[in-house]
Design a protein around this motif. Sequence first.
Motif, PDB file in Angstrom:
ATOM      1  N   GLU A   1       0.819  -1.127  -0.006  1.00 51.90           N
ATOM      2  CA  GLU A   1      -0.147  -0.022   0.127  1.00 51.90           C
ATOM      3  C   GLU A   1       0.826   1.243  -0.129  1.00 51.90           C
ATOM      4  O   GLU A   1       0.518   2.322  -0.493  1.00 51.90           O
ATOM      5  N   ALA A   2       2.134   1.289   0.564  1.00 53.76           N
ATOM      6  CA  ALA A   2       2.988   2.262   0.643  1.00 53.76           C
ATOM      7  C   ALA A   2       3.596   2.804  -0.991  1.00 53.76           C
ATOM      8  O   ALA A   2       3.878   3.920  -1.016  1.00 53.76           O
ATOM      9  N   SER A   3       3.728   1.815  -1.556  1.00 53.97           N
ATOM     10  CA  SER A   3       4.499   1.964  -2.957  1.00 53.97           C
ATOM     11  C   SER A   3       3.333   2.145  -3.997  1.00 53.97           C
ATOM     12  O   SER A   3       3.638   2.640  -5.005  1.00 53.97           O
ATOM     13  N   LYS A   4       1.721   1.894  -3.726  1.00 50.78           N
ATOM     14  CA  LYS A   4       1.198   1.824  -4.869  1.00 50.78           C
ATOM     15  C   LYS A   4       0.617   3.396  -5.223  1.00 50.78           C
ATOM     16  O   LYS A   4       0.473   4.247  -4.361  1.00 50.78           O
ATOM     17  N   ARG A   5       0.669   3.452  -6.394  1.00 52.98           N
ATOM     18  CA  ARG A   5       0.153   4.806  -6.990  1.00 52.98           C
ATOM     19  C   ARG A   5      -1.081   4.586  -7.879  1.00 52.98           C
ATOM     20  O   ARG A   5      -0.948   3.323  -8.640  1.00 52.98           O
ATOM     21  N   SER A   6      -1.788   5.406  -7.985  1.00 48.31           N
ATOM     22  CA  SER A   6      -2.934   5.128  -9.134  1.00 48.31           C
ATOM     23  C   SER A   6      -3.879   6.401  -9.345  1.00 48.31           C
ATOM     24  O   SER A   6      -3.678   7.519  -8.641  1.00 48.31           O
ATOM     25  N   VAL A   7      -4.337   6.391 -10.265  1.00 48.91           N
ATOM     26  CA  VAL A   7      -5.383   7.411 -10.843  1.00 48.91           C
ATOM     27  C   VAL A   7      -6.709   6.593 -11.450  1.00 48.91           C
ATOM     28  O   VAL A   7      -6.397   5.449 -12.009  1.00 48.91           O
ATOM     29  N   VAL A   8      -7.622   7.262 -11.630  1.00 49.62           N
ATOM     30  CA  VAL A   8      -8.747   6.722 -12.473  1.00 49.62           C
ATOM     31  C   VAL A   8      -9.180   7.733 -13.436  1.00 49.62           C
ATOM     32  O   VAL A   8      -9.202   8.965 -13.318  1.00 49.62           O
TER      33      VAL A   8
ATOM     34  N   GLY B   1      -8.065  15.316  -6.158  1.00 52.39           N
ATOM     35  CA  GLY B   1      -7.496  15.979  -7.152  1.00 52.39           C
ATOM     36  C   GLY B   1      -7.859  15.422  -8.480  1.00 52.39           C
ATOM     37  O   GLY B   1      -7.763  14.541  -9.000  1.00 52.39           O
ATOM     38  N   THR B   2      -8.193  16.571  -9.348  1.00 57.58           N
ATOM     39  CA  THR B   2      -8.622  16.178 -10.834  1.00 57.58           C
ATOM     40  C   THR B   2      -7.855  16.986 -11.989  1.00 57.58           C
ATOM     41  O   THR B   2      -7.112  18.014 -11.557  1.00 57.58           O
ATOM     42  N   LEU B   3      -7.504  16.425 -13.091  1.00 56.38           N
ATOM     43  CA  LEU B   3      -7.050  17.084 -14.033  1.00 56.38           C
ATOM     44  C   LEU B   3      -7.692  16.622 -15.454  1.00 56.38           C
ATOM     45  O   LEU B   3      -8.143  15.481 -15.717  1.00 56.38           O
ATOM     46  N   GLN B   4      -8.075  17.671 -16.306  1.00 51.35           N
ATOM     47  CA  GLN B   4      -8.860  17.323 -17.242  1.00 51.35           C
ATOM     48  C   GLN B   4      -7.770  17.264 -18.732  1.00 51.35           C
ATOM     49  O   GLN B   4      -6.878  18.132 -18.475  1.00 51.35           O
ATOM     50  N   PHE B   5      -7.976  16.343 -19.668  1.00 51.43           N
ATOM     51  CA  PHE B   5      -7.148  16.250 -20.726  1.00 51.43           C
ATOM     52  C   PHE B   5      -8.020  15.866 -21.776  1.00 51.43           C
ATOM     53  O   PHE B   5      -9.180  15.348 -21.653  1.00 51.43           O
ATOM     54  N   GLY B   6      -7.399  15.783 -23.072  1.00 56.64           N
ATOM     55  CA  GLY B   6      -8.434  15.464 -24.150  1.00 56.64           C
ATOM     56  C   GLY B   6      -7.480  15.251 -25.376  1.00 56.64           C
ATOM     57  O   GLY B   6      -6.324  15.496 -25.637  1.00 56.64           O
ATOM     58  N   THR B   7      -8.304  14.787 -26.435  1.00 60.22           N
ATOM     59  CA  THR B   7      -7.445  14.732 -27.722  1.00 60.22           C
ATOM     60  C   THR B   7      -8.452  15.168 -28.779  1.00 60.22           C
ATOM     61  O   THR B   7      -8.372  14.801 -29.987  1.00 60.22           O
ATOM     62  N   ASP B   8      -9.449  16.029 -28.336  1.00 54.40           N
ATOM     63  CA  ASP B   8     -10.410  16.721 -29.345  1.00 54.40           C
ATOM     64  C   ASP B   8      -9.859  17.841 -29.972  1.00 54.40           C
ATOM     65  O   ASP B   8     -10.612  18.724 -30.780  1.00 54.40           O
ATOM     66  N   GLY B   9      -8.532  18.176 -29.922  1.00 56.59           N
ATOM     67  CA  GLY B   9      -8.066  19.445 -30.479  1.00 56.59           C
ATOM     68  C   GLY B   9      -8.495  20.563 -29.636  1.00 56.59           C
ATOM     69  O   GLY B   9      -7.971  21.724 -30.265  1.00 56.59           O
ATOM     70  N   GLY B  10      -9.052  20.614 -28.511  1.00 58.72           N
ATOM     71  CA  GLY B  10      -9.203  21.753 -27.770  1.00 58.72           C
ATOM     72  C   GLY B  10      -7.777  22.207 -27.037  1.00 58.72           C
ATOM     73  O   GLY B  10      -6.874  21.681 -27.406  1.00 58.72           O
ATOM     74  N   ASP B  11      -8.078  23.206 -26.096  1.00 57.41           N
ATOM     75  CA  ASP B  11      -6.855  23.575 -25.420  1.00 57.41           C
ATOM     76  C   ASP B  11      -6.344  22.728 -24.188  1.00 57.41           C
ATOM     77  O   ASP B  11      -5.405  22.783 -23.676  1.00 57.41           O
ATOM     78  N   ALA B  12      -7.040  21.557 -24.092  1.00 55.81           N
ATOM     79  CA  ALA B  12      -6.764  20.633 -23.006  1.00 55.81           C
ATOM     80  C   ALA B  12      -5.341  20.003 -23.323  1.00 55.81           C
ATOM     81  O   ALA B  12      -5.167  19.881 -24.459  1.00 55.81           O
TER      82      ALA B  12
ATOM     83  N   ARG C   1     -12.668  13.750 -24.519  1.00 57.90           N
ATOM     84  CA  ARG C   1     -12.385  14.476 -23.184  1.00 57.90           C
ATOM     85  C   ARG C   1     -12.318  13.420 -22.057  1.00 57.90           C
ATOM     86  O   ARG C   1     -13.544  12.674 -21.889  1.00 57.90           O
ATOM     87  N   PHE C   2     -11.592  13.772 -21.051  1.00 57.10           N
ATOM     88  CA  PHE C   2     -11.319  12.847 -20.061  1.00 57.10           C
ATOM     89  C   PHE C   2     -10.891  13.526 -18.729  1.00 57.10           C
ATOM     90  O   PHE C   2     -10.538  14.759 -18.987  1.00 57.10           O
ATOM     91  N   THR C   3     -11.244  13.059 -17.524  1.00 55.85           N
ATOM     92  CA  THR C   3     -10.911  13.690 -16.468  1.00 55.85           C
ATOM     93  C   THR C   3     -10.102  12.489 -15.547  1.00 55.85           C
ATOM     94  O   THR C   3     -10.527  11.344 -15.453  1.00 55.85           O
ATOM     95  N   ALA C   4      -8.801  12.613 -15.190  1.00 51.16           N
ATOM     96  CA  ALA C   4      -8.192  11.901 -14.256  1.00 51.16           C
ATOM     97  C   ALA C   4      -8.416  12.326 -12.769  1.00 51.16           C
ATOM     98  O   ALA C   4      -8.167  13.557 -12.579  1.00 51.16           O
ATOM     99  N   THR C   5      -8.568  11.516 -11.941  1.00 47.31           N
ATOM    100  CA  THR C   5      -8.692  11.679 -10.496  1.00 47.31           C
ATOM    101  C   THR C   5      -7.668  10.915  -9.664  1.00 47.31           C
ATOM    102  O   THR C   5      -7.704   9.520  -9.725  1.00 47.31           O
TER     103      THR C   5
END
Length: 142
Positions: free
Chosen positions: A3-10, A27-38, A18-22
């Motif tokens: 558990e001390a070494s595990k890292r994860s995002v969903v 904490g969240t981070l939006q990203f995408g492949t749709d040609g927008g500014d993300a 368009r996607f959101t990583a949590t």
Amino acid sequence: MSEASKRSVVVERTGAGRFTATNPRGGTLQFGTDGGDAFTPVELLLAAIGGCSAADVDVATGRHAEPTAFTVEVTGDKISDEQGNRMTGLRVAFHVAFPDEDGAERARAILPRAVKASHDRLCTVSRTVELGTPVTTEIAED
């Protein structure tokens, strides 16, 4: 894996390209492949490499002097060949300046060693990319 070494995002799809990583802390981070500014996934990889190294170098130099400029530029070439899509020629360039005050000379002297230590052993992200780590994919049964 402990558990001390595990890292994860969903990663959740929020729309076409368009996607959101949590992270586990919410904490969240939006990203995408749709040609927008993300950010695109490749830009996130570059940001992760630069961010990891920047954090290492900041810890080492920041205890001696507060920088007047601290920018890390990460570049590379996206190619597609018989091995598939990938990045080559990754380059991490530090642009760091310190004021003329107590500790700044020490911070400037430490800077090259800190950058080398981050590259050679500290930055988990760039070390993983350079050493190569297998990635397993699966369809999870919910």
